[in-house]
Design an enzyme around this catalytic site. Sequence first.
Site, short mmCIF file in Angstrom:
data_model
loop_
_atom_site.label_atom_id
_atom_site.label_comp_id
_atom_site.label_asym_id
_atom_site.label_seq_id
_atom_site.Cartn_x
_atom_site.Cartn_y
_atom_site.Cartn_z
N ASP A 153 0.85 -1.19 0.00
CA ASP A 153 0.00 0.00 0.00
C ASP A 153 0.89 1.24 0.00
OD1 ASP A 153 -2.38 -1.43 0.08
OD2 ASP A 153 -2.39 -1.53 2.26
N ASP A 174 -7.11 -1.56 -4.67
CA ASP A 174 -8.21 -1.23 -3.78
C ASP A 174 -9.17 -0.23 -4.44
OD1 ASP A 174 -6.98 -2.79 -1.83
OD2 ASP A 174 -5.91 -1.09 -0.98
#
Length: 211
Positions: A153, A174
């Site tokens: 991330d 995401d």
Amino acid sequence: MSARRPFSKWALLALLFVTLVAIDQWTKYLAVERLTTLFERTGAETLGERLAGFLEHQHLEPISTDPYYVWRPVWRMNYVENPGAAWGLFRGHSEAFRNGFFTLVSLGAVAFILHYYRKLRAEQRYLQVALALVLSGAVGNFLDRLARGYVIDFIEWYWWNRPDIRWPTFNIADSLIVVGVALLVLHPGSGKAAQKAGADAEGDRRASTGG
């Protein structure tokens, strides 16, 4: 002259899937390149060496400087290795449990998406694109877990000049899942099947992606 055949729904899925998964993985490579010490530490110079390092090395050291700010009041880039799900879910479980659980959830979501996609008519482009987004995001994060046991991330959004009040760090995969789910839920003609697809995919995002 014969009528021109419409673009196959499977060709559209393949095009979007390959393109979006490639973009997701490339942005994660850039996060490793710009936000960690990997290539400096290993001396990787060529693109081939760096790609190999990106695929082989795990548990990297973030750069010691301040995060890279895209727009300082609300948006910065910050390298995070997420072995669990959003808000730290499942971090306390063993790696074997997490890997098995996320694998089952991801494969189940992919199977459901493909099953629903198969039933779509050729003219249902809206739903085809929405499902392609969700599928690409789910697979993008699944590839991370398969290769490393965690998701990379790097996108960090926070309240105006308050980094302590922030959304969980996330990535392009995401974002694809969230946008795809939103399209499914908002589509007026999607019916109960699309509602179910949206709920299933959102559950996969929370359980099997990095945020």
